[in-house]
Write an enzyme that holds these catalytic residues in place. Structure first.
Site, PDB file in Angstrom:
ATOM      1  N   ASP A  80       0.853  -1.189   0.000  1.00  0.00           N
ATOM      2  CA  ASP A  80       0.000   0.000   0.000  1.00  0.00           C
ATOM      3  C   ASP A  80       0.889   1.239   0.000  1.00  0.00           C
ATOM      4  O   ASP A  80       1.456   1.597   1.039  1.00  0.00           O
ATOM      5  CB  ASP A  80      -0.880   0.032   1.258  1.00  0.00           C
ATOM      6  CG  ASP A  80      -1.801  -1.171   1.360  1.00  0.00           C
ATOM      7  OD1 ASP A  80      -2.949  -1.061   0.921  1.00  0.00           O
ATOM      8  OD2 ASP A  80      -1.371  -2.213   1.909  1.00  0.00           O
ATOM      9  N   ARG A  88       3.852   2.490   2.867  1.00  0.00           N
ATOM     10  CA  ARG A  88       4.746   1.503   3.486  1.00  0.00           C
ATOM     11  C   ARG A  88       6.218   1.826   3.218  1.00  0.00           C
ATOM     12  O   ARG A  88       7.079   1.440   3.993  1.00  0.00           O
ATOM     13  CB  ARG A  88       4.430   0.107   2.957  1.00  0.00           C
ATOM     14  CG  ARG A  88       2.963  -0.289   2.939  1.00  0.00           C
ATOM     15  CD  ARG A  88       2.298  -0.217   4.281  1.00  0.00           C
ATOM     16  NE  ARG A  88       0.931  -0.722   4.209  1.00  0.00           N
ATOM     17  CZ  ARG A  88      -0.022  -0.433   5.079  1.00  0.00           C
ATOM     18  NH1 ARG A  88       0.244   0.367   6.102  1.00  0.00           N
ATOM     19  NH2 ARG A  88      -1.234  -0.934   4.945  1.00  0.00           N
ATOM     20  N   HIS A 110     -12.196   1.535  -2.508  1.00  0.00           N
ATOM     21  CA  HIS A 110     -12.657   0.206  -2.129  1.00  0.00           C
ATOM     22  C   HIS A 110     -14.069   0.054  -2.680  1.00  0.00           C
ATOM     23  O   HIS A 110     -14.965   0.779  -2.250  1.00  0.00           O
ATOM     24  CB  HIS A 110     -12.689   0.032  -0.628  1.00  0.00           C
ATOM     25  CG  HIS A 110     -11.404   0.384   0.066  1.00  0.00           C
ATOM     26  ND1 HIS A 110     -11.045   1.692   0.344  1.00  0.00           N
ATOM     27  CD2 HIS A 110     -10.403  -0.391   0.531  1.00  0.00           C
ATOM     28  CE1 HIS A 110      -9.881   1.694   0.983  1.00  0.00           C
ATOM     29  NE2 HIS A 110      -9.468   0.438   1.115  1.00  0.00           N
ATOM     30  N   HIS A 170     -12.102  -3.298   9.712  1.00  0.00           N
ATOM     31  CA  HIS A 170     -11.059  -4.092  10.358  1.00  0.00           C
ATOM     32  C   HIS A 170     -11.570  -4.689  11.662  1.00  0.00           C
ATOM     33  O   HIS A 170     -11.128  -5.768  12.083  1.00  0.00           O
ATOM     34  CB  HIS A 170      -9.827  -3.238  10.663  1.00  0.00           C
ATOM     35  CG  HIS A 170      -8.967  -2.955   9.479  1.00  0.00           C
ATOM     36  ND1 HIS A 170      -9.200  -1.901   8.637  1.00  0.00           N
ATOM     37  CD2 HIS A 170      -7.874  -3.597   8.992  1.00  0.00           C
ATOM     38  CE1 HIS A 170      -8.278  -1.891   7.682  1.00  0.00           C
ATOM     39  NE2 HIS A 170      -7.474  -2.913   7.870  1.00  0.00           N
ATOM     40  N   ASP A 219     -10.304  -7.168   0.004  1.00  0.00           N
ATOM     41  CA  ASP A 219      -9.575  -6.695   1.167  1.00  0.00           C
ATOM     42  C   ASP A 219      -9.291  -7.927   2.023  1.00  0.00           C
ATOM     43  O   ASP A 219      -9.790  -9.021   1.746  1.00  0.00           O
ATOM     44  CB  ASP A 219     -10.416  -5.654   1.924  1.00  0.00           C
ATOM     45  CG  ASP A 219      -9.560  -4.596   2.603  1.00  0.00           C
ATOM     46  OD1 ASP A 219      -8.360  -4.864   2.847  1.00  0.00           O
ATOM     47  OD2 ASP A 219     -10.073  -3.507   2.887  1.00  0.00           O
TER      48      ASP A 219
END
Length: 374
Positions: free
Chosen positions: A107, A115, A210, A222, A292
């Site tokens: 990402d 990252r 998304h 999450h 995801d």
């Protein structure tokens, strides 16, 4: 009695025909492994490490890299990315183990979600919201080109970006972290298109996320069930529609959001109505759909992993993300267990072999892009 026997005979013949058409287990396993995007621990690799087993032995379709280990102490540089030099050596070895076009993803949206950080020797990035607010083509192209060039140099060939959700700062997972370009779908599509153009020039594939729109989700998938039925609007589809029509969608990532406006039974990742119906049917997308992370609580709290796998694949997902880097913890053999589950589902007829072949062809087509700069 004769009718019952005839019905039974027809059923047995149909079942026999189904299993006769299946290829050997080794082929089913190869296709199943090719549908996994998995993560591992460590910023270097050896011949007997988990990464070697996943790529060389299992032949997973994709590796996903992180810089922070959320199953450990969650500190900067605790996972895969600790320096540009070590990352470059690691990705080179991963590719050397692969006798196929291995997708190596991370990402790198820019700003809050990046990252490849300056702490590891990479250049600073800008948030999507900053770029959308400046709203200047040269600025967006400049930062996108710089970002994607560093990805290519480090051996990362898939960016799990850009975010094309609508901006809503109340969205805990997306808007709050400045991950969206704008509230305007036209502005979102414009900047995402420039971002993708520059990435493709560097040989880096991009992922729109998304689907079908996460921007107005107040809660974070999450950590549990998220229902966007009353907040989502069809205009959230527009950036996806525009970019698909322009041929700029390499991959599209689904959200784990429940939306009764589209499907009264399943969240988007597991929804045939959302993926096969809306995304593929109405929007005309026939590229790779990546989920995801399937171990996020929005899925795991509601479904067993075997059921989630079957639903996602049958709904039209081609690449199943299992980063092994969230609250459910790290399990070294998890990718092998997932392949076993998929193989069993195929052999028992719960996942049609034709569905596996379809994803395999999409992934092969995507892999060919890695050898050609767009």
């Amino acid at each position: 009695m004769k009718r019952i026997l005839l019905t039974l005979a027809i059923a047995l013949l149909a079942a026999g025909s189904l299993f006769a058409q299946l290829p050997p287990d080794s082929v089913i396993r190869r296709y199943a492994a090719g549908m996994l995007m998995v993560g591992f621990k460590g910023d270097s690799v050896t011949e007997d490490c988990d990464a070697a087993r996943y790529v060389r032995d299992l032949k997973v379709g994709a590796i996903v890299l992180f810089d922070i280990d959320m199953t450990g102490d969650a500190t900067i540089g605790s996972r895969n990315i600790t320096s540009k030099e070590r990352l470059t050596r690691m990705t080179a070895q991963l590719r050397a183990w692969a006798d196929y076009p291995l997708l190596i993803a991370t990402d790198q949206e820019g700003g809050k979600v990046a990252r490849l950080k300056p702490q590891y020797g990479f250049l600073p990035t800008q948030t999507a919201e900053y770029l959308g607010t400046v709203d200047n083509e040269d600025t967006t192209r400049y930062y996108a080109a710089r970002l994607s060039r560093e990805m290519r140099e480090a051996g990362v060939n898939v960016n799990l970006a850009p975010v094309v959700d609508v901006l809503n700062h109340d969205c805990a997972a997306v808007g709050h972290y400045l991950r969206c370009f704008s509230v305007d779908p036209q502005v979102i599509a414009r900047h995402a298109g420039w971002f993708i153009d520059e990435s493709r020039r560097q040989g880096v594939l991009c992922t729109l996320k998304h689907f079908p729109g996460h921007g107005n989700a107040i809660d974070d998938s999450h950590y549990g069930f998220v229902d966007v039925t009353n907040a989502w609007t069809p205009r959230e589809l527009e950036p996806f529609r525009i970019l698909i029509d322009e041929g700029k969608a390499d991959l599209i990532m689904t959200a784990h959001l429940f939306n009764r406006q589209i499907d009264e039974d399943y969240p988007a990742t597991l929804s045939d109505k959302t993926i096969n119906g809306l995304l593929r049917g109405e929007l005309g997308y026939d590229g790779v759909v990546v989920t995801d992370d399937l171990y996020m609580q929005a899925i795991r709290n509601q479904y067993s992993i075997s059921t989630a796998l079957e639903l996602a694949i049958n709904a039209g997902a081609d690449l199943i993300c299992v980063g092994n880097n969230i609250s459910t913890g790290f399990e070294a053999d998890r990718p092998f267990k997932l392949v076993d589950m998929i193989v069993t589902s195929v052999k028992e007829g719960r996942i049609p072999w034709e569905r596996m072949e379809q994803s395999h062809q999409r992934l092969l087509k995507l892999g060919k892009k890695l050898t050609t700069k767009n």
